[in-house]
Design a protein around this motif. Sequence first.
Motif, PDB file in Angstrom:
ATOM      1  N   VAL A  27      10.204  28.606  60.902  1.00  0.00           N
ATOM      2  CA  VAL A  27       8.899  29.240  60.718  1.00  0.00           C
ATOM      3  C   VAL A  27       8.161  29.270  62.050  1.00  0.00           C
ATOM      4  O   VAL A  27       7.605  30.304  62.439  1.00  0.00           O
ATOM      5  CB  VAL A  27       8.061  28.512  59.646  1.00  0.00           C
ATOM      6  N   VAL A  58       2.712  23.812  57.088  1.00  0.00           N
ATOM      7  CA  VAL A  58       3.937  24.593  56.907  1.00  0.00           C
ATOM      8  C   VAL A  58       4.844  23.899  55.898  1.00  0.00           C
ATOM      9  O   VAL A  58       5.363  24.523  54.964  1.00  0.00           O
ATOM     10  CB  VAL A  58       4.677  24.803  58.248  1.00  0.00           C
ATOM     11  N   VAL A  61       3.636  24.352  52.263  1.00  0.00           N
ATOM     12  CA  VAL A  61       3.974  25.645  51.662  1.00  0.00           C
ATOM     13  C   VAL A  61       5.463  25.686  51.318  1.00  0.00           C
ATOM     14  O   VAL A  61       5.847  26.102  50.217  1.00  0.00           O
ATOM     15  CB  VAL A  61       3.600  26.814  52.601  1.00  0.00           C
ATOM     16  N   ARG A  91       1.650  32.443  49.447  1.00  0.00           N
ATOM     17  CA  ARG A  91       1.014  31.200  49.898  1.00  0.00           C
ATOM     18  C   ARG A  91       0.878  31.178  51.417  1.00  0.00           C
ATOM     19  O   ARG A  91      -0.156  30.822  51.961  1.00  0.00           O
ATOM     20  CB  ARG A  91       1.823  29.983  49.448  1.00  0.00           C
ATOM     21  N   PHE A  92       1.950  31.557  52.094  1.00  0.00           N
ATOM     22  CA  PHE A  92       1.956  31.486  53.550  1.00  0.00           C
ATOM     23  C   PHE A  92       0.954  32.464  54.155  1.00  0.00           C
ATOM     24  O   PHE A  92       0.186  32.110  55.044  1.00  0.00           O
ATOM     25  CB  PHE A  92       3.360  31.754  54.100  1.00  0.00           C
ATOM     26  N   ASP A  95      -2.692  31.306  53.475  1.00  0.00           N
ATOM     27  CA  ASP A  95      -3.091  29.977  53.954  1.00  0.00           C
ATOM     28  C   ASP A  95      -3.604  29.995  55.394  1.00  0.00           C
ATOM     29  O   ASP A  95      -4.265  29.068  55.827  1.00  0.00           O
ATOM     30  CB  ASP A  95      -1.920  28.997  53.825  1.00  0.00           C
ATOM     31  N   ASN A 102       0.089  35.405  60.740  1.00  0.00           N
ATOM     32  CA  ASN A 102       0.501  34.801  59.469  1.00  0.00           C
ATOM     33  C   ASN A 102       1.206  35.798  58.547  1.00  0.00           C
ATOM     34  O   ASN A 102       2.239  35.470  57.960  1.00  0.00           O
ATOM     35  CB  ASN A 102      -0.709  34.195  58.758  1.00  0.00           C
ATOM     36  N   ALA A 106       5.054  35.629  57.536  1.00  0.00           N
ATOM     37  CA  ALA A 106       5.405  35.531  56.108  1.00  0.00           C
ATOM     38  C   ALA A 106       6.463  36.562  55.736  1.00  0.00           C
ATOM     39  O   ALA A 106       7.448  36.240  55.061  1.00  0.00           O
ATOM     40  CB  ALA A 106       4.156  35.710  55.242  1.00  0.00           C
TER      41      ALA A 106
END
Length: 164
Positions: A27, A58, A61, A91-92, A95, A102, A106
């Motif tokens: 990620v 991280v 999630v 969610r990612f 968040d 982001n 994602a």
Amino acid sequence: MGNAEDGAEPIALDGKQMRMDALAESVFEVYVETIRGTGLDITPTAPAAVDERILGRVQSVLGSTFLTFFGITPRERYADVFEQISDFASRFAKDHIFPDGNKRTAVKMALAILAMHGWNVRADDAEEPERNELYQWVQSIVTGRCDAGELAAFLREHAVRLEG
């Protein structure tokens, strides 16, 4: 296209800490690569140097998506991997773990995780946002225009099982 019978069962990483750690590092690597060249000063530039609070977010999630919680496994929580990945991406993206990137992170991670588990998502990735199905998909997440079920349906509709 996919369902649990044809290899689309949800991913469970219980007892696989090394895989969870590697996924968390991935990620960060995807994030750094995503924003490199955008003008955003990225410090740190390597996943190993990332702030522990960010790492915890991280992992939270990832854990809430891929680990067993209160005795309920991912295979019990999600109908298939597409529902699971839609939940992860939702969610990612919402968040806001990172200062920028982001949504892009994602989408890239969602597609990468599906590919690692044998699925290729074929969608229009046009440069113009209004014609880019992946951009529209992630925008629907953050604006609340679609719920996770609708996003999972998009993935199912556009997923093709990889040969091999």
